[in-house]
Design a protein around this motif. Structure first.
Motif, PDB file in Angstrom:
ATOM      1  N   LEU A  96       3.732   3.656  -2.161  1.00 13.68           N
ATOM      2  CA  LEU A  96       4.530   3.953  -3.341  1.00 13.68           C
ATOM      3  C   LEU A  96       5.422   5.149  -3.027  1.00 13.68           C
ATOM      4  O   LEU A  96       5.126   5.927  -2.117  1.00 13.68           O
ATOM      5  CB  LEU A  96       3.629   4.324  -4.521  1.00 13.68           C
ATOM      6  CG  LEU A  96       2.804   3.215  -5.173  1.00 13.68           C
ATOM      7  CD1 LEU A  96       1.893   3.822  -6.225  1.00 13.68           C
ATOM      8  CD2 LEU A  96       3.723   2.166  -5.792  1.00 13.68           C
TER       9      LEU A  96
ATOM     10  N   ARG B 187       0.803  -1.229   0.000  1.00 15.72           N
ATOM     11  CA  ARG B 187       0.000   0.000   0.000  1.00 15.72           C
ATOM     12  C   ARG B 187       0.831   1.272   0.000  1.00 15.72           C
ATOM     13  O   ARG B 187       0.292   2.364   0.201  1.00 15.72           O
ATOM     14  CB  ARG B 187      -0.991  -0.016   1.165  1.00 15.72           C
ATOM     15  CG  ARG B 187      -0.331  -0.175   2.516  1.00 15.72           C
ATOM     16  CD  ARG B 187      -1.350  -0.100   3.640  1.00 15.72           C
ATOM     17  NE  ARG B 187      -0.693   0.372   4.855  1.00 15.72           N
ATOM     18  CZ  ARG B 187      -1.318   0.687   5.952  1.00 15.72           C
ATOM     19  NH1 ARG B 187      -2.619   0.590   6.033  1.00 15.72           N
ATOM     20  NH2 ARG B 187      -0.657   1.118   7.002  1.00 15.72           N
TER      21      ARG B 187
ATOM     22  N   GLY C 190      -6.148  14.056   3.817  1.00 19.57           N
ATOM     23  CA  GLY C 190      -5.483  13.555   2.616  1.00 19.57           C
ATOM     24  C   GLY C 190      -6.014  12.169   2.300  1.00 19.57           C
ATOM     25  O   GLY C 190      -6.019  11.278   3.151  1.00 19.57           O
ATOM     26  N   LEU C 191      -6.509  12.018   1.069  1.00 21.19           N
ATOM     27  CA  LEU C 191      -6.958  10.702   0.598  1.00 21.19           C
ATOM     28  C   LEU C 191      -5.924  10.197  -0.395  1.00 21.19           C
ATOM     29  O   LEU C 191      -5.585  10.897  -1.355  1.00 21.19           O
ATOM     30  CB  LEU C 191      -8.331  10.830  -0.077  1.00 21.19           C
ATOM     31  CG  LEU C 191      -8.790   9.653  -0.948  1.00 21.19           C
ATOM     32  CD1 LEU C 191      -9.084   8.422  -0.104  1.00 21.19           C
ATOM     33  CD2 LEU C 191     -10.030  10.027  -1.766  1.00 21.19           C
TER      34      LEU C 191
HETATM   35  P1  ATP Z   1       0.609   5.189   6.288  1.00 25.43           P
HETATM   36  O1  ATP Z   1       0.457   5.187   7.769  1.00 25.43           O
HETATM   37  O2  ATP Z   1      -0.274   4.211   5.580  1.00 25.43           O
HETATM   38  O3  ATP Z   1       2.034   5.148   5.829  1.00 25.43           O
HETATM   39  P2  ATP Z   1       0.509   8.023   6.461  1.00 25.43           P
HETATM   40  O4  ATP Z   1      -0.112   8.164   7.801  1.00 25.43           O
HETATM   41  O5  ATP Z   1       1.948   8.230   6.302  1.00 25.43           O
HETATM   42  O6  ATP Z   1       0.089   6.631   5.802  1.00 25.43           O
HETATM   43  P3  ATP Z   1      -0.702  10.481   5.574  1.00 25.43           P
HETATM   44  O7  ATP Z   1       0.499  11.308   5.727  1.00 25.43           O
HETATM   45  O8  ATP Z   1      -1.795  10.608   6.560  1.00 25.43           O
HETATM   46  O9  ATP Z   1      -0.270   8.957   5.424  1.00 25.43           O
HETATM   47  O10 ATP Z   1      -1.252  10.671   4.074  1.00 25.43           O
HETATM   48  C1  ATP Z   1      -2.635  10.714   3.747  1.00 25.43           C
HETATM   49  C2  ATP Z   1      -3.026   9.540   2.867  1.00 25.43           C
HETATM   50  O11 ATP Z   1      -2.156   9.414   1.752  1.00 25.43           O
HETATM   51  C3  ATP Z   1      -2.942   8.187   3.543  1.00 25.43           C
HETATM   52  O12 ATP Z   1      -4.093   7.942   4.299  1.00 25.43           O
HETATM   53  C4  ATP Z   1      -2.814   7.255   2.381  1.00 25.43           C
HETATM   54  O13 ATP Z   1      -4.079   6.985   1.803  1.00 25.43           O
HETATM   55  C5  ATP Z   1      -2.010   8.045   1.392  1.00 25.43           C
HETATM   56  N1  ATP Z   1      -0.585   7.671   1.405  1.00 25.43           N
HETATM   57  C6  ATP Z   1       0.339   8.045   2.310  1.00 25.43           C
HETATM   58  N2  ATP Z   1       1.547   7.554   2.010  1.00 25.43           N
HETATM   59  C7  ATP Z   1       1.389   6.852   0.870  1.00 25.43           C
HETATM   60  C8  ATP Z   1       2.285   6.114   0.030  1.00 25.43           C
HETATM   61  N3  ATP Z   1       3.584   6.011   0.304  1.00 25.43           N
HETATM   62  N4  ATP Z   1       1.780   5.512  -1.086  1.00 25.43           N
HETATM   63  C9  ATP Z   1       0.462   5.629  -1.370  1.00 25.43           C
HETATM   64  N5  ATP Z   1      -0.425   6.314  -0.625  1.00 25.43           N
HETATM   65  C10 ATP Z   1       0.027   6.923   0.482  1.00 25.43           C
END
Ligand code: ATP
Ligand code: MN
Length: 457
Positions: free
Chosen positions: A236, A234, A427-428
């Motif tokens: 990238l 999940r 952020g989605l």
């Molecule tokens: P995760 O805990 O899954 O690494 P995050 O808490 O770092 O996510 P946020 O900074 O809250 O993520 O970013 C908002 C949204 O962006 C996340 O809910 C997720 O849907 C998406 N997202 C974050 N990092 C990535 C990634 N490396 N690749 C794809 N989608 C991402």
């Protein structure tokens, strides 16, 4: 070349009896004594167009009848002999491009893993055609949702100098050659293109707040970059990020907007991609249609982090990482909550401030912040959001506690000095949403050319 989209040739009954030209790639070829059948796709519809070749009338170049070949067909539109829609009685077939037998996309189903090795050809399979049609429809629906609800579409910079947010995850942007004789970091960056250390943005949020505190309701929809050093299904290194930011919105408003956006997007995909979703339901995730219909018509769950931890602690023996109050929720915990406990999407709220970002609104309890993550079955976190700290002194205190450099956040702090308002956003992850609505389990399979650690094909 003047030609008709196959989507139209298939469905438009007023064309019956007319002679039309279509172009496409051969998907299957079947032969019998008197007639041959070609199935053509030009990408405009999931369904293929059947071309009937009466051998007593037409002797096409054998190259036209090979899997993957591209052809031009002139023929009469007739009602399909079997099944829905129209088919074509061929009058003329010409070869556009031949396709030798070593074409890697053969009729029998191959593995997704094999297809990842040929990203430039995998879009010619049913699965990837369906994924990318859904992806396109979802992207359009995102713009429509926000436009129809009075949001402005803002483009925030991809190159940024703000260093702290996601420090370890930031890709550097530089024009400096690798061989340098600099003695200090400052000296090195001073010579660099921007004169300071620069990187690719991990989120447009901070600039989104700038826009929201003037325009009211805004959203961004663009790429974010994260040097995620883990190889998960999940994450990238480059993903597309939908980030609304709303003035005067408090945490419950943020949750309401997030839920209404997700439901709108699911409905759009169900309505506009029925054939694709049916395909995913049959071949990728059994029960997908029921799942999506249910999600679009019922309330999401809501629980606080503290409540979630109480639930999870009882299951600690089953987790690789046992949970206690204060620990960050791992993917296994997120999935347990949404799959086993709530059995639907759930917003977890009010996380400990230590595991969340500096800009989140500090709650009165002094321990938690007004943050929320939306978790969905199969994936875990799909949305991360919060109300933002609007109080200047509290924000400064949170930044100092994290040892942040105040100078580089002067503009951000100004928003709290001049007419500060409660506001929030989320952020989605666009690819995660596409995974959710298609049932695809690996983020690499919903992205044209996925980028991740040691992978830039
Ligand atoms: P995760 O805990 O899954 O690494 P995050 O808490 O770092 O996510 P946020 O900074 O809250 O993520 O970013 C908002 C949204 O962006 C996340 O809910 C997720 O849907 C998406 N997202 C974050 N990092 C990535 C990634 N490396 N690749 C794809 N989608 C991402
Ligand atoms: Mn998050």
């Amino acid at each position: 070349m003047k030609h008709l989209d196959i989507s139209k040739a298939l469905k438009d009954t007023t064309l019956i009896g007319e002679t039309v030209v279509v172009c496409g790639w051969v998907r299957t070829f079947r032969d019998s004594a008197a007639v041959s059948f070609l199935e053509l796709t030009d990408g405009t519809s999931f369904q293929k167009l059947q071309v009937v070749i009466d051998k007593s009338v037409l002797k096409p170049d054998p190259e036209c009848l090979k899997l993957g070949a591209s052809v031009f067909v002139k023929g009469e539109v007739v009602k399909a002999y079997k099944g829905e829609g129209n088919e074509l009685n061929a009058k003329e077939i010409a070869l556009l491009g031949n396709c030798p037998a070593e074409y890697p996309i053969q009729k029998k189903r191959t593995t997704l893993d094999f297809l990842r090795g040929i990203p430039h050809l995998r879009l010619r399979t049913n699965t990837f055609q369906a994924v990318f049609r859904v992806r396109s429809v979802a992207a359009q629906a995102i713009h429509r949702y926000f436009h129809d609800n009075g949001y402005y579409y803002i483009n925030t910079p991809l190159i940024t100098a703000s260093d702290c947010e996601g420090a370890g995850e930031m890709f550097r942007v530089t024009t400096q050659p690798w061989q340098t004789g600099y003695k200090t970091e400052e000296e090195y960056y001073k010579e660099d293109f921007f004169g300071v250390k620069a990187g690719l943005s991990v989120s447009g949020q901070l600039e989104g707040e700038v826009a929201a505190t003037a325009l009211g309701k805004i959203y961004t929809f663009g790429p974010s970059f994260r040097a995620e050093n883990s190889n998960t299904k999940r994450h990238l290194a480059e993903f597309w990020h939908v980030e609304p930011e709303i003035a005067f919105a408090e945490l419950p408003d943020v949750i309401e907007i997030a839920e209404s956006l997700l439901k709108y997007l699911i409905n759009a995909v169900l309505t506009e991609c029925p054939e694709e979703i049916k395909f995913f339901d049959s071949f990728v995730e059994k029960g997908l249609i029921d799942k999506l219909t249910h999600v679009a018509t019922s309330d999401f769950g809501v629980c606080t982090y503290t409540e979630a931890v109480k639930i999870l602690e009882k299951e600690n023996e089953h987790f690789q990482f046992p949970v206690h109050w204060g620990s960050d929720l791992q993917s296994e915990h997120e999935k347990y909550l949404t799959e086993q406990v709530f059995k639907r999407p759930v917003f977890v709220t009010d996380y400990p401030k230590e595991i969340k970002s500096f800009y989140m609104k500090q709650n009165a309890d002094g321990k938690t912040v007004a943050a929320t993550d939306c978790l969905v079955p199969g994936i875990g976190e799909i949305i991360g959001g919060s109300e933002r700290e609007a109080n200047f002194d509290k924000l400064v205190a949170a930044m100092k506690a994290r040892g942040m450099d105040m100078d580089s956040y002067k503009q951000y702090l100004d928003l709290r000095l001049f007419g500060s308002v409660p506001h929030g956003g989320f952020g989605l992850g666009f690819e995660r949403f596409v995974m959710y609505v298609t049932g695809m389990e690996n983020i690499r399979d919903v992205t044209l050319f996925p980028r991740s650690v040691k992978n830039i094909m």
